[in-house]
Design a protein around this motif. Structure first.
Motif, PDB file in Angstrom:
ATOM      1  N   SER A 179       0.821  -1.223   0.000  1.00 34.68           N
ATOM      2  CA  SER A 179       0.000   0.000   0.000  1.00 34.68           C
ATOM      3  C   SER A 179       0.849   1.264   0.000  1.00 34.68           C
ATOM      4  O   SER A 179       0.600   2.212   0.755  1.00 34.68           O
ATOM      5  N   ARG A 217     -10.945   9.614   7.578  1.00 37.44           N
ATOM      6  CA  ARG A 217      -9.601   9.276   7.145  1.00 37.44           C
ATOM      7  C   ARG A 217      -8.708   8.969   8.348  1.00 37.44           C
ATOM      8  O   ARG A 217      -8.802   9.589   9.405  1.00 37.44           O
ATOM      9  N   THR A 259      -8.178   0.428   3.117  1.00 38.10           N
ATOM     10  CA  THR A 259      -6.951   1.084   2.679  1.00 38.10           C
ATOM     11  C   THR A 259      -7.138   1.657   1.274  1.00 38.10           C
ATOM     12  O   THR A 259      -8.116   1.359   0.579  1.00 38.10           O
ATOM     13  N   GLU A 260      -6.186   2.478   0.826  1.00 37.55           N
ATOM     14  CA  GLU A 260      -6.324   3.153  -0.463  1.00 37.55           C
ATOM     15  C   GLU A 260      -6.314   2.197  -1.648  1.00 37.55           C
ATOM     16  O   GLU A 260      -6.818   2.535  -2.720  1.00 37.55           O
TER      17      GLU A 260
END
Length: 381
Positions: free
Chosen positions: A277, A363, A339-340
């Motif tokens: 990530s 966030r 997660t992104e």
């Protein structure tokens, strides 16, 4: 005396304190049901006095293996011995093994005392000796005042205690338990887990315990054999299985586990560097599990327990994500974080940190402890 009473030593009145557990050796045991292999070439040595759990999902072969040890299923191949005596073709009632089932299997027309006395009668024990032995067995399970009651007058937990007393009254060297607490509610199940473990410690009997509940297995066992597709996937102590699973299957089945996709970006004799990530983590090679080799450019899975992740501020090594929800579970909170790269992870926070400024949504960044992960090789790029 009946011909299946070989388990009763001389001086029967010392029955519940005279015998200790015996070792079980299983060699190459298989069981085929038509074209289906229920148990596939299992080797297992259970130490005398050990508490071993057979743990696995439905259809993994754990109950079939237990039924072969009990004698209710005939192996297609292999052998079973108890204390050096070959049991492979011995009838169930002549094996001298105690058995506790999930559904109690009490005789509804018999009182509690009569149920517990039944195995002794079948072994030719005299009436004068049966009474004290039954009283002692019921005292062991804290039901000494319940001998005159009928099974229908008891709660589920009490009925299971009677079943345990009946299985132990003739003091077998081995006790087999097939999901014995599966029909009980969570609180009662947890109470009886401790009681069974305490009984095991005081009696020294060898116990083989079948369950699909990994928390139950972790709580009660000296060792756990994790089964899948008829084979033992890993055998070890609860601590070793929890912290050092040898496959992603075991890692996922024992406790809660997060799996993060990564790529190996560097390695030497002692360490590997894995990109996850957008962050790079330095991980000891000893934390690589399984048999597959890793190489630079290879995809891997980084497995990490929820308690080894923590909310963090933006910093090097912190994985960015979005808190989707927060769940309060008494002794800890669980944050569900996306997660992104789209991976959902669980972050476990002790309730003692309740005063920390942790949002329930929005966030966040997640810090990963590289020393607490396992790395499993994935498909090569």
């Amino acid at each position: 005396m009946a011909d299946n009473d070989a388990n009763i030593p001389n001086g029967r009145t010392t029955l519940l304190s005279a015998r200790k557990g015996e070792a079980i050796k299983i060699h190459g045991i298989s069981k085929r049901f038509g074209s289906i292999m229920g148990v596939d070439s299992v080797d297992l040595h259970v130490e005398a006095g050990e508490f071993l759990s057979l743990l696995g999902p439905s259809g993994s072969g754990k109950s079939t293996l237990l039924m072969m040890i009990a004698g209710f299923e005939t192996p297609s191949a292999g052998s079973i011995s108890l204390g050096g005596r070959d049991l492979t073709r011995v009838q169930p009632n002549k094996r001298g093994i105690g058995m506790v089932f999930q559904r109690y299997a009490l005789f509804p027309h018999m009182s509690v005392a009569q149920n517990v006395a039944f195995p002794l009668k079948m072994r030719g024990v005299s009436k004068a000796e049966i009474g004290p032995l039954v009283d002692q067995a019921l005292s062991r399970v804290r039901l000494q005042d319940y001998g005159g009651r009928m099974p229908a007058q008891l709660s589920g937990g009490q009925q299971q205690r009677v079943a345990v007393a009946r299985a132990l009254v003739f003091r077998p060297p081995v006790l087999l338990m097939d999901e014995p607490l599966g029909a009980l509610d969570k609180k009662l199940r947890e109470e009886l887990q401790i009681e069974i473990k305490t009984l095991h410690a005081s009696l020294g009997v060898t116990i083989i315990y079948v369950t699909h509940d990994q928390e139950e297995a972790l709580t009660m066992s000296d060792r756990i054999a994790v089964m899948d597709k008829g084979r033992i996937q890993q055998l070890g102590s609860p601590v070793s299985l929890y912290h050092r699973p040898n496959s992603s299957f075991v890692a996922d089945f024992i406790g809660k586990m997060n799996f993060l996709s990564g790529v190996v970006v560097g390695l030497d004799d002692l360490r590997i560097k894995v990109a996850v990530s957008g962050q790079t983590f330095d991980i000891a090679r000893s934390q690589i599990s399984g048999r597959e080799e890793v190489a630079v450019g290879r995809s891997v899975q980084v497995a990490v327990r929820p308690e080894s992740l923590s909310p963090a501020q933006e910093a090097e090594g912190a994985i960015a994500g979005e808190i989707e929800t927060s769940v309060f579970l008494g002794s800890y909170r669980t944050l569900i974080v996306r997660t992104e790269d789209g991976t959902q992870v669980q972050v476990q926070i002790p309730s003692s940190q309740r005063d920390c400024d942790i949002p329930s949504r929005g966030r966040t960044f997640v810090q990963l402890d590289p020393s607490a992960v396992c790395v499993f090789a994935g498909k090569a790029d």
